[in-house]
Design a protein around this motif. Structure first.
Motif, PDB file in Angstrom:
ATOM      1  N   GLU A  42      54.689  49.249  33.603  1.00  0.00           N
ATOM      2  CA  GLU A  42      53.759  48.262  33.169  1.00  0.00           C
ATOM      3  C   GLU A  42      53.428  47.148  34.107  1.00  0.00           C
ATOM      4  O   GLU A  42      52.133  46.885  34.184  1.00  0.00           O
ATOM      5  CB  GLU A  42      55.015  47.045  32.561  1.00  0.00           C
TER       6      GLU A  42
ATOM      7  N   THR B  90      48.722  54.958  33.186  1.00  0.00           N
ATOM      8  CA  THR B  90      48.580  55.625  32.004  1.00  0.00           C
ATOM      9  C   THR B  90      48.244  57.035  32.420  1.00  0.00           C
ATOM     10  O   THR B  90      48.405  57.917  31.393  1.00  0.00           O
ATOM     11  CB  THR B  90      47.275  55.086  31.061  1.00  0.00           C
TER      12      THR B  90
ATOM     13  N   GLU C 206      43.951  57.512  40.067  1.00  0.00           N
ATOM     14  CA  GLU C 206      44.445  58.371  38.982  1.00  0.00           C
ATOM     15  C   GLU C 206      43.875  60.045  39.379  1.00  0.00           C
ATOM     16  O   GLU C 206      42.645  60.049  39.799  1.00  0.00           O
ATOM     17  CB  GLU C 206      43.927  58.298  37.597  1.00  0.00           C
TER      18      GLU C 206
END
Length: 89
Positions: A54, A59, A76
């Protein structure tokens, strides 16, 4: 689980500490699996918590989080597509 050909991120210039965080551990194999993992990567490995997911709006894994000028930067890591030979093995 870490495979032998898996690339562990290296410290980058200006990075003073590298912390490895896993999304899960093999609970059935327990401590032996954790020890094998930490021996493989030659470092402690921590478990990703919902709070970190969070806090950094994660993701995708794997991701690299660094601090730059009082801000966190989330990179990422997109796995490369397997070759035809790798996909058929």
């Amino acid at each position: 689980m870490v495979k032998q050909n898996h690339s562990i991120p290296k410290k980058r210039p200006g990075v003073t500490r590298l912390t490895l965080i896993a999304t899960q551990f093999d609970r059935e194999k327990g401590w032996d699996a954790y020890t094998k993992l930490t021996d493989t990567v030659a470092a402690s490995v921590y478990l990703l918590t919902p709070d970190l997911v969070e806090r950094f709006a994660l993701t995708v894994t794997p991701s690299v989080i660094t601090a730059h000028d009082k801000r966190f930067v989330i990179e990422e890591i997109v796995p490369s597509a397997p070759s035809i030979q790798e996909a058929t093995q």
